[in-house]
Scaffold this motif. Sequence first.
Motif, PDB file in Angstrom:
ATOM      1  N   LEU A 112       0.853  -1.268  -0.019  1.00 14.44           N
ATOM      2  CA  LEU A 112       0.173  -0.107   0.059  1.00 14.44           C
ATOM      3  C   LEU A 112       0.894   1.268   0.042  1.00 14.44           C
ATOM      4  N   SER A 113       0.214   2.411  -0.332  1.00 17.15           N
ATOM      5  CA  SER A 113       1.043   3.428  -0.437  1.00 17.15           C
ATOM      6  C   SER A 113       1.146   4.087   0.890  1.00 17.15           C
ATOM      7  N   PRO A 114       2.340   4.510   1.139  1.00 12.19           N
ATOM      8  CA  PRO A 114       2.764   5.053   2.700  1.00 12.19           C
ATOM      9  C   PRO A 114       2.079   6.382   2.990  1.00 12.19           C
ATOM     10  N   SER A 115       1.327   6.708   1.816  1.00  6.76           N
ATOM     11  CA  SER A 115       0.226   8.047   2.316  1.00  6.76           C
ATOM     12  C   SER A 115      -0.841   7.470   3.275  1.00  6.76           C
ATOM     13  N   ILE A 116      -1.176   5.986   3.401  1.00  6.53           N
ATOM     14  CA  ILE A 116      -2.310   5.633   4.426  1.00  6.53           C
ATOM     15  C   ILE A 116      -1.857   6.098   5.636  1.00  6.53           C
ATOM     16  N   VAL A 117      -0.585   6.125   6.074  1.00  4.24           N
ATOM     17  CA  VAL A 117      -0.291   6.637   7.420  1.00  4.24           C
ATOM     18  C   VAL A 117      -0.912   7.792   7.761  1.00  4.24           C
ATOM     19  N   GLY A 118      -0.993   8.794   6.820  1.00  2.95           N
ATOM     20  CA  GLY A 118      -1.565  10.080   7.134  1.00  2.95           C
ATOM     21  C   GLY A 118      -2.906   9.785   7.684  1.00  2.95           C
ATOM     22  N   SER A 119      -3.784   8.701   7.305  1.00  2.00           N
ATOM     23  CA  SER A 119      -5.097   8.715   7.876  1.00  2.00           C
ATOM     24  C   SER A 119      -5.291   8.120   9.149  1.00  2.00           C
ATOM     25  N   PHE A 120      -4.075   8.182   9.920  1.00  2.00           N
ATOM     26  CA  PHE A 120      -4.322   7.669  11.504  1.00  2.00           C
ATOM     27  C   PHE A 120      -3.838   9.234  12.157  1.00  2.00           C
ATOM     28  N   PRO A 121      -4.736   9.728  12.705  1.00  2.00           N
ATOM     29  CA  PRO A 121      -4.719  10.924  13.456  1.00  2.00           C
ATOM     30  C   PRO A 121      -3.601  10.960  14.545  1.00  2.00           C
ATOM     31  N   ARG A 122      -3.585   9.947  15.185  1.00  7.58           N
ATOM     32  CA  ARG A 122      -2.827   9.460  16.474  1.00  7.58           C
ATOM     33  C   ARG A 122      -2.022   8.212  15.984  1.00  7.58           C
ATOM     34  N   LYS A 123      -0.943   8.605  15.228  1.00  2.65           N
ATOM     35  CA  LYS A 123      -0.370   7.541  14.504  1.00  2.65           C
ATOM     36  C   LYS A 123       0.439   6.554  15.422  1.00  2.65           C
TER      37      LYS A 123
END
Length: 291
Positions: A112-123
């Motif tokens: 998956l694209s690393p950009s999906i990490v941005g969808s976690f507000p509290r990573k």
Amino acid sequence: MYRSAARRLLPAAICQRTLRLSSPTPFSAPIAHRASFSAGAAENAQNHKPEYAAAYNSSTSSDEGRNPRATASPKAHWQEEQARVLHASLGHVIRLGWTDAAMVAGAKEVGLSPSIVGSFPRKEAALVEFFMDDSLQKLIDIIDTKEDLKNLIPSHRVSKLVRIRLEMQAPYISKWPQALSIQAQPSNISTSFKQRAMLVDEIWHAAGDEAADTDWYVKRTVLGGIYSTTELYMLTDTSPDFQDTWAFLDERVRDAFDLKKTLQEVKYLAEAVGAGMGGPAQGFLKKILQG
């Protein structure tokens, strides 16, 4: 029949940590309120689909040959992908810690694209909380399937289950102080406390505890203290396979099971303090742990 809080509320607790993916700006989506130990939390959660650990467990248990994406909604598919990222990220924690970098590596691992990490507000918190929920589910599965646990006396059963759960953290021991630091952050401490409360309740339930009233809260407070002190002891244990930690744990549990006198004294003290303060301390504990 009494069911432990973990079995009733683990899906609800995961769900309450759901991202509001329907928001037009998911990168700044607000965080849902944490699940409380109340019947209302479980009832409200029925209107949502569990995410993260629950989504991962669901996707990995699909029937062989079935394509779960064929009938899944876009939101459910997104949640499943987030769960896959979190699960894969755990394999990178040892090297990268509980960090965005581990999550980026996890995303790449599952294609998956690393950009999906941005969808976690509290990573980082999402990663630690996924591990906690996933570990609790694994413990519940062990309790349900290992018949030999039922042959142990309650004190040995409690000690065994605490050890099994802490052994799940052993691969991450060098990075666990970072996880504890993340859990202690003001925005995360409520979820952390409730995850640990569900864990303690599940262990006592598996040990056959049927305590009521004050004993119920006192026993869980005592075991919570044992779990936390053993967890901290484990961080500095250099003995082979954490042998000193398990000896420390066994001794603490033996002490706690000398409860006829000790627990009664603690109970009377709690009741006396509650009476003197109008019961706020006991009321607070009941509100947090209410099942």
